[in-house]
Every structure is written in structure tokens, then in C-alpha cells.
Design a protein around this motif. Structure first.
Motif, PDB file in Angstrom:
ATOM      1  N   LYS A 137       7.559  17.596 -26.953  1.00 35.30           N
ATOM      2  CA  LYS A 137       7.956  16.537 -27.879  1.00 35.30           C
ATOM      3  C   LYS A 137       8.458  15.314 -27.122  1.00 35.30           C
ATOM      4  O   LYS A 137       8.169  14.173 -27.496  1.00 35.30           O
ATOM      5  CB  LYS A 137       9.042  17.046 -28.833  1.00 35.30           C
ATOM      6  CG  LYS A 137       8.537  18.000 -29.901  1.00 35.30           C
ATOM      7  CD  LYS A 137       9.650  18.335 -30.879  1.00 35.30           C
ATOM      8  CE  LYS A 137       9.142  19.244 -31.995  1.00 35.30           C
ATOM      9  NZ  LYS A 137      10.214  19.578 -32.962  1.00 35.30           N
ATOM     10  N   VAL A 138       9.224  15.550 -26.058  1.00 32.97           N
ATOM     11  CA  VAL A 138       9.695  14.432 -25.244  1.00 32.97           C
ATOM     12  C   VAL A 138       8.519  13.709 -24.608  1.00 32.97           C
ATOM     13  O   VAL A 138       8.468  12.464 -24.590  1.00 32.97           O
ATOM     14  CB  VAL A 138      10.685  14.923 -24.167  1.00 32.97           C
ATOM     15  CG1 VAL A 138      10.989  13.811 -23.168  1.00 32.97           C
ATOM     16  CG2 VAL A 138      11.980  15.418 -24.805  1.00 32.97           C
ATOM     17  N   ALA A 139       7.553  14.468 -24.093  1.00 31.16           N
ATOM     18  CA  ALA A 139       6.369  13.850 -23.481  1.00 31.16           C
ATOM     19  C   ALA A 139       5.622  12.985 -24.492  1.00 31.16           C
ATOM     20  O   ALA A 139       5.190  11.860 -24.174  1.00 31.16           O
ATOM     21  CB  ALA A 139       5.453  14.934 -22.930  1.00 31.16           C
TER      22      ALA A 139
ATOM     23  N   LEU B 206      12.606   9.118 -19.567  1.00 24.18           N
ATOM     24  CA  LEU B 206      11.576   9.391 -18.564  1.00 24.18           C
ATOM     25  C   LEU B 206      12.189   9.987 -17.306  1.00 24.18           C
ATOM     26  O   LEU B 206      11.639  10.931 -16.715  1.00 24.18           O
ATOM     27  CB  LEU B 206      10.804   8.117 -18.232  1.00 24.18           C
ATOM     28  CG  LEU B 206       9.730   8.236 -17.149  1.00 24.18           C
ATOM     29  CD1 LEU B 206       8.693   9.273 -17.519  1.00 24.18           C
ATOM     30  CD2 LEU B 206       9.065   6.865 -16.908  1.00 24.18           C
ATOM     31  N   GLY B 207      13.330   9.448 -16.863  1.00 25.63           N
ATOM     32  CA  GLY B 207      13.961   9.962 -15.652  1.00 25.63           C
ATOM     33  C   GLY B 207      14.357  11.419 -15.786  1.00 25.63           C
ATOM     34  O   GLY B 207      14.146  12.228 -14.864  1.00 25.63           O
TER      35      GLY B 207
ATOM     36  N   GLY C  30       0.789  -1.226   0.000  1.00 22.84           N
ATOM     37  CA  GLY C  30       0.000   0.000   0.000  1.00 22.84           C
ATOM     38  C   GLY C  30       0.820   1.273   0.000  1.00 22.84           C
ATOM     39  O   GLY C  30       0.264   2.375  -0.051  1.00 22.84           O
ATOM     40  N   PHE C  31       2.146   1.151   0.035  1.00 25.87           N
ATOM     41  CA  PHE C  31       3.001   2.341   0.046  1.00 25.87           C
ATOM     42  C   PHE C  31       2.954   3.055  -1.299  1.00 25.87           C
ATOM     43  O   PHE C  31       3.088   4.271  -1.379  1.00 25.87           O
ATOM     44  CB  PHE C  31       4.435   1.937   0.379  1.00 25.87           C
ATOM     45  CG  PHE C  31       5.369   3.107   0.565  1.00 25.87           C
ATOM     46  CD1 PHE C  31       5.371   3.837   1.751  1.00 25.87           C
ATOM     47  CD2 PHE C  31       6.248   3.475  -0.448  1.00 25.87           C
ATOM     48  CE1 PHE C  31       6.238   4.911   1.924  1.00 25.87           C
ATOM     49  CE2 PHE C  31       7.119   4.544  -0.284  1.00 25.87           C
ATOM     50  CZ  PHE C  31       7.102   5.270   0.907  1.00 25.87           C
ATOM     51  N   GLY C  32       2.776   2.294  -2.372  1.00 26.02           N
ATOM     52  CA  GLY C  32       2.676   2.862  -3.711  1.00 26.02           C
ATOM     53  C   GLY C  32       1.613   2.138  -4.501  1.00 26.02           C
ATOM     54  O   GLY C  32       0.925   1.243  -3.981  1.00 26.02           O
ATOM     55  N   HIS C  33       1.460   2.504  -5.739  1.00 24.99           N
ATOM     56  CA  HIS C  33       0.465   1.889  -6.612  1.00 24.99           C
ATOM     57  C   HIS C  33       1.181   1.385  -7.867  1.00 24.99           C
ATOM     58  O   HIS C  33       1.200   2.062  -8.901  1.00 24.99           O
ATOM     59  CB  HIS C  33      -0.612   2.904  -6.984  1.00 24.99           C
ATOM     60  CG  HIS C  33      -1.300   3.507  -5.795  1.00 24.99           C
ATOM     61  ND1 HIS C  33      -2.238   2.816  -5.045  1.00 24.99           N
ATOM     62  CD2 HIS C  33      -1.158   4.722  -5.203  1.00 24.99           C
ATOM     63  CE1 HIS C  33      -2.653   3.594  -4.054  1.00 24.99           C
ATOM     64  NE2 HIS C  33      -2.012   4.744  -4.129  1.00 24.99           N
ATOM     65  N   PRO C  34       1.783   0.200  -7.780  1.00 25.19           N
ATOM     66  CA  PRO C  34       2.592  -0.280  -8.903  1.00 25.19           C
ATOM     67  C   PRO C  34       1.804  -0.582 -10.169  1.00 25.19           C
ATOM     68  O   PRO C  34       2.340  -0.459 -11.271  1.00 25.19           O
ATOM     69  CB  PRO C  34       3.242  -1.552  -8.342  1.00 25.19           C
ATOM     70  CG  PRO C  34       2.378  -1.974  -7.203  1.00 25.19           C
ATOM     71  CD  PRO C  34       1.833  -0.717  -6.618  1.00 25.19           C
ATOM     72  N   ASP C  35       0.534  -0.949 -10.046  1.00 20.88           N
ATOM     73  CA  ASP C  35      -0.263  -1.222 -11.243  1.00 20.88           C
ATOM     74  C   ASP C  35      -0.442   0.068 -12.040  1.00 20.88           C
ATOM     75  O   ASP C  35      -0.884   1.095 -11.515  1.00 20.88           O
ATOM     76  CB  ASP C  35      -1.629  -1.786 -10.868  1.00 20.88           C
ATOM     77  CG  ASP C  35      -1.543  -3.175 -10.254  1.00 20.88           C
ATOM     78  OD1 ASP C  35      -0.496  -3.823 -10.432  1.00 20.88           O
ATOM     79  OD2 ASP C  35      -2.516  -3.590  -9.591  1.00 20.88           O
ATOM     80  N   GLY C  36      -0.104   0.002 -13.321  1.00 19.20           N
ATOM     81  CA  GLY C  36      -0.249   1.185 -14.169  1.00 19.20           C
ATOM     82  C   GLY C  36       0.780   2.262 -13.893  1.00 19.20           C
ATOM     83  O   GLY C  36       0.570   3.419 -14.267  1.00 19.20           O
ATOM     84  N   PHE C  37       1.896   1.886 -13.260  1.00 17.80           N
ATOM     85  CA  PHE C  37       2.905   2.884 -12.862  1.00 17.80           C
ATOM     86  C   PHE C  37       3.415   3.687 -14.052  1.00 17.80           C
ATOM     87  O   PHE C  37       3.405   4.920 -14.035  1.00 17.80           O
ATOM     88  CB  PHE C  37       4.062   2.174 -12.158  1.00 17.80           C
ATOM     89  CG  PHE C  37       5.201   3.086 -11.780  1.00 17.80           C
ATOM     90  CD1 PHE C  37       5.129   3.856 -10.635  1.00 17.80           C
ATOM     91  CD2 PHE C  37       6.335   3.188 -12.583  1.00 17.80           C
ATOM     92  CE1 PHE C  37       6.176   4.715 -10.279  1.00 17.80           C
ATOM     93  CE2 PHE C  37       7.379   4.033 -12.240  1.00 17.80           C
ATOM     94  CZ  PHE C  37       7.291   4.802 -11.088  1.00 17.80           C
TER      95      PHE C  37
ATOM     96  N   GLN D  19       2.982   8.078 -15.432  1.00 19.07           N
ATOM     97  CA  GLN D  19       4.115   8.973 -15.243  1.00 19.07           C
ATOM     98  C   GLN D  19       4.021  10.289 -16.013  1.00 19.07           C
ATOM     99  O   GLN D  19       4.103  11.371 -15.428  1.00 19.07           O
ATOM    100  CB  GLN D  19       5.418   8.247 -15.583  1.00 19.07           C
ATOM    101  CG  GLN D  19       5.778   7.138 -14.607  1.00 19.07           C
ATOM    102  CD  GLN D  19       5.855   7.627 -13.175  1.00 19.07           C
ATOM    103  OE1 GLN D  19       6.694   8.452 -12.838  1.00 19.07           O
ATOM    104  NE2 GLN D  19       4.964   7.141 -12.336  1.00 19.07           N
ATOM    105  N   VAL D  20       3.876  10.237 -17.308  1.00 20.61           N
ATOM    106  CA  VAL D  20       3.877  11.476 -18.090  1.00 20.61           C
ATOM    107  C   VAL D  20       2.700  12.381 -17.712  1.00 20.61           C
ATOM    108  O   VAL D  20       2.898  13.577 -17.454  1.00 20.61           O
ATOM    109  CB  VAL D  20       3.894  11.172 -19.597  1.00 20.61           C
ATOM    110  CG1 VAL D  20       3.680  12.458 -20.410  1.00 20.61           C
ATOM    111  CG2 VAL D  20       5.225  10.528 -19.980  1.00 20.61           C
ATOM    112  N   PRO D  21       1.463  11.870 -17.637  1.00 20.83           N
ATOM    113  CA  PRO D  21       0.362  12.750 -17.211  1.00 20.83           C
ATOM    114  C   PRO D  21       0.574  13.343 -15.828  1.00 20.83           C
ATOM    115  O   PRO D  21       0.240  14.512 -15.591  1.00 20.83           O
ATOM    116  CB  PRO D  21      -0.855  11.821 -17.236  1.00 20.83           C
ATOM    117  CG  PRO D  21      -0.499  10.744 -18.205  1.00 20.83           C
ATOM    118  CD  PRO D  21       0.974  10.533 -18.029  1.00 20.83           C
ATOM    119  N   ARG D  22       1.136  12.539 -14.927  1.00 18.86           N
ATOM    120  CA  ARG D  22       1.338  13.046 -13.557  1.00 18.86           C
ATOM    121  C   ARG D  22       2.296  14.222 -13.540  1.00 18.86           C
ATOM    122  O   ARG D  22       2.011  15.257 -12.929  1.00 18.86           O
ATOM    123  CB  ARG D  22       1.876  11.942 -12.656  1.00 18.86           C
ATOM    124  CG  ARG D  22       2.242  12.452 -11.267  1.00 18.86           C
ATOM    125  CD  ARG D  22       2.877  11.422 -10.392  1.00 18.86           C
ATOM    126  NE  ARG D  22       3.242  11.989  -9.098  1.00 18.86           N
ATOM    127  CZ  ARG D  22       3.830  11.296  -8.136  1.00 18.86           C
ATOM    128  NH1 ARG D  22       4.120  10.025  -8.297  1.00 18.86           N
ATOM    129  NH2 ARG D  22       4.127  11.883  -6.992  1.00 18.86           N
TER     130      ARG D  22
END
Length: 342
Positions: A187-189, A295-296, A155-162, A166-169
Motif C-alpha cells: 500500500k505504501v508503494a 519514501l525514505g 557520471g557518479f549517479g543518474h539524476p534524470d528520472g531519479f 525509486q519504488v521499482p528499484r
């Protein structure tokens, strides 16, 4: 009492810390460390009769409601206690804002050296420098091996759909403080959204991994003393940590994309050395490493643009934030170059 000590409400802090340590803290002093360490949460050195600790608290003005989560960080530090991952040992966390005006945590002092801007003479020969890079990636390898559920991090994170999030977040967070054009970022996004690889097995993700968030033993042999600054940690795709580490890694003589980074010094291991070692010792494929590198860098650019905005707005007094005026575009250019998204 100094201005810094006043801001920390020293008397209340002393009373709270005395309960945690069962010690006489009548000589407690406070020194702000943020000017030279850290770009997000504020850090303070606490001293009393030769003993030292570190206090971390959110800045007065943050980038986003989820940022600077010191109580979340304290949970991660507690979970790491039963692992081999080097980290600062947690003393306690406090959610009572009446003590110093915000939540905070206190950790034991790490006897080590932070390798920002320079490498100490005792660690500066080519063999030692090469080993520094290996020790750094070995920290990620140890982290990848932790059974995060057994460590109490369900429950510390939400790995499903991680990866999908990322980009929308990060674009959504950036929109709350974006005040200038950042050439190439969109363009990178778009490239990231169209080249997303399949999900990999989740693990603990540090979220901001590099020499700037690592401390080393002061003498040979090279040894990673602690991984620090866990505020961005979550459960997700650990290849993002490797991607960011290797994506920001610069070759000998190349201009670093992160202020104070030492990866371009002679004798350093290459980013390829690190990626190959990680793949060999974890068994994870690095087939899509370019995606994670891009991404990083994209993620960091979105985050630290907020720190630059705070500096421009006069709500941050950290001089490092001023440098982000040029660092953010440089990160995006490097991300675009890696992805071929120019």
C-alpha cells in the motif's frame, strides 16, 4: 594471529598498506568493529604504534550486487576532499581481491563519538542536545551546497528520472530476498507511485543519513566531526536525505523506529526545526516533505529486510540484524501513517 586477522590476510594487508603509508607496520593489529558499528559493510580498526585507521570491506554475503560498493564509496570520499563537508579522509582503495579476498578501502581514524544508544555526559544537557540536531542537519546543508560536477562526480549517479526509479528499484531488490509478509508495504508503494512530486535540482545524496552515520566532537561546542558510511551515496534528489532524517525522527518519549536512535531524548530539536532550517538555508521547498519522508522509510525497510534475511539464513553474524525482524514492520507502519496509506 586471531581469527579476524587471518580473515584479513594480515601479511598481505601489511605489505599493501606499507606502500600507501610509507611506514613500518610490523606491529599492525586488526580489530573487528562491525558488531558495534555498521550494519552493512564490515569495518575493522587497524592499529600500529599508536596510529589508527579504519578498513571497510563488503560482507561475505551481500543484499544485492550493487550494495556494499566500497570502491564507489572511495570515489565519493575523494571528491569530498575539496569541500567543507566533514568526512573521513581516504588513504587508498584496493580493487585487488588477492589481498584480503575482496575490494576494500582504508581511511584515517576520526577522533569523535558516535551517538548510538546514548549521549556522553559532556554533550547531554538540553542546549547541547538541541545543537546536536542542528549540527546534524547542517551536514546535509553543506552537502547540498557542493558543486558535484566540479567535484568530479559527473557520471557518479543518474539524476534524470531519479524519483521515478525509486519504488521499482527497491521492490525489485526486495523481491530477491523477501521471505515473509510485510503488512502495509504494498500500500505504501502504491501511494508513493501515485503521489510522486516533480523532480528537484539534483545534488549529492548520502542515502542513509542520521545520527547512526555521523560522528561528533567529544567536547563542547557541538561540532559534526564526520559523516560516515557513504556506500549508498549517489547524485539524486537531496530532499530524500532530509525526508528520511525527519521521517525517522521521533518525539520526546516516543519509541524510536531505528534501534539505538537518540532523537527522542529531552532537549532534542524537533523534525520541524530541522526541516525549516534546511529549507531556509538551502532555498529548497519542503512542500512535498511527507512524500520524501515516506519514501525514505520505505527504502530503508526494503534494504534492511535483506540484512534480516541474511541473519535468518545464518550468513550474517551481526546481532543488530536480528532486531530487524520488528524494525522493518515498524518502518512500514510509520511510513503508512505519514502518508495516510493505512
Amino acid at each position: 594471529m586471531s581469527e579476524v586477522s587471518s580473515r584479513l590476510a594480515l601479511a598481505k594487508l601489511r605489505a599493501w598498506l606499507s606502500q600507501c603509508l610509507s611506514d613500518d607496520l610490523t606491529e599492525l593489529t586488526v580489530r573487528r568493529m562491525t558488531e558495534t558499528h555498521g550494519t552493512s559493510n564490515e569495518m575493522y580498526e587497524l592499529s600500529n604504534r599508536g596510529e589508527r585507521w579504519v578498513l571497510r570491506r563488503p560482507p561475505a554475503v551481500g543484499n544485492a550486487p550493487s550494495a556494499h560498493a566500497v570502491l564507489r564509496e572511495s570515489r565519493m570520499l575523494g571528491a569530498l576532499e575539496a569541500t567543507t563537508v566533514p568526512h573521513p579522509r581516504l588513504i587508498a582503495a584496493c580493487d585487488d581481491t588477492s589481498v584480503i579476498g575482496s575490494p576494500f578501502l582504508v581511511m584515517h581514524w576520526v577522533d569523535g563519538v558516535s551517538l548510538r544508544d546514548r549521549v556522553p555526559d559532556e554533550l547531554s544537557d538540553d542546549v547541547a542536545r538541541y545543537d546536536l540536531g542542528l549540527a546534524l542537519v547542517d551536514g546535509l546543508i553543506e552537502l547540498e551546497r557542493v558543486d558535484w560536477r566540479a567535484a568530479g562526480l559527473e557520471g557518479f549517479g543518474h539524476p534524470d528520472g531519479f524519483l521515478e526509479r525509486q519504488v521499482p528499484r527497491w521492490l525489485s531488490q526486495l523481491a530477491t530476498y523477501r521471505s515473509r509478509d510485510i503488512p502495509g508495504l504494498d500500500k505504501v508503494a502504491a501511494w508513493l507511485e501515485s503521489h510522486r512530486p516533480p523532480a528537484t535540482a539534483p545534488a549529492i545524496l548520502h542515502g542513509d543519513y542520521g545520527f547512526f552515520n555521523a560522528m561528533f566532537a567529544r567536547a563542547l561546542p557541538v561540532q559534526l566531526a564526520a559523516i560516515v558510511d557513504w556506500e549508498s551515496a549517489t547524485i539524486g534528489d537531496p530532499l530524500l536525505d532530509l525526508g528520511f532524517l525527519t521521517g525517522a525522527w521521533t518525539a520526546v518519549g516516543e519509541e524510536p523506529v531505528i534501534p539505538g536512535d537518540i532523537t527522542n531524548l529531552p532537549g532534542m530539536a524537533t523534525s520541524g526545526d530541522l526541516a525549516t532550517r534546511y529549507a531556509r538555508l538551502t532555498g529548497r521547498s519542503i512542500e512535498h516533505l511527507t512524500y520524501y519522508q515516506t519514501l525514505g522509510l520505505f527504502k530503508l525497510a526494503c534494504i534492511i529486510e535483506g540484512a534480516y534475511f541474511r541473519y535468518r539464513s545464518g550468513t550474517s553474524d551481526n546481532p543488530l540484524h536480528a532486531e530487524f525482524e520488528t524494525v522493518v514492520p515498524a518502518l512500514v507502519r510509520r511510513a503508512a501513517s505519514l502518508a495516510g496509506a493505512t
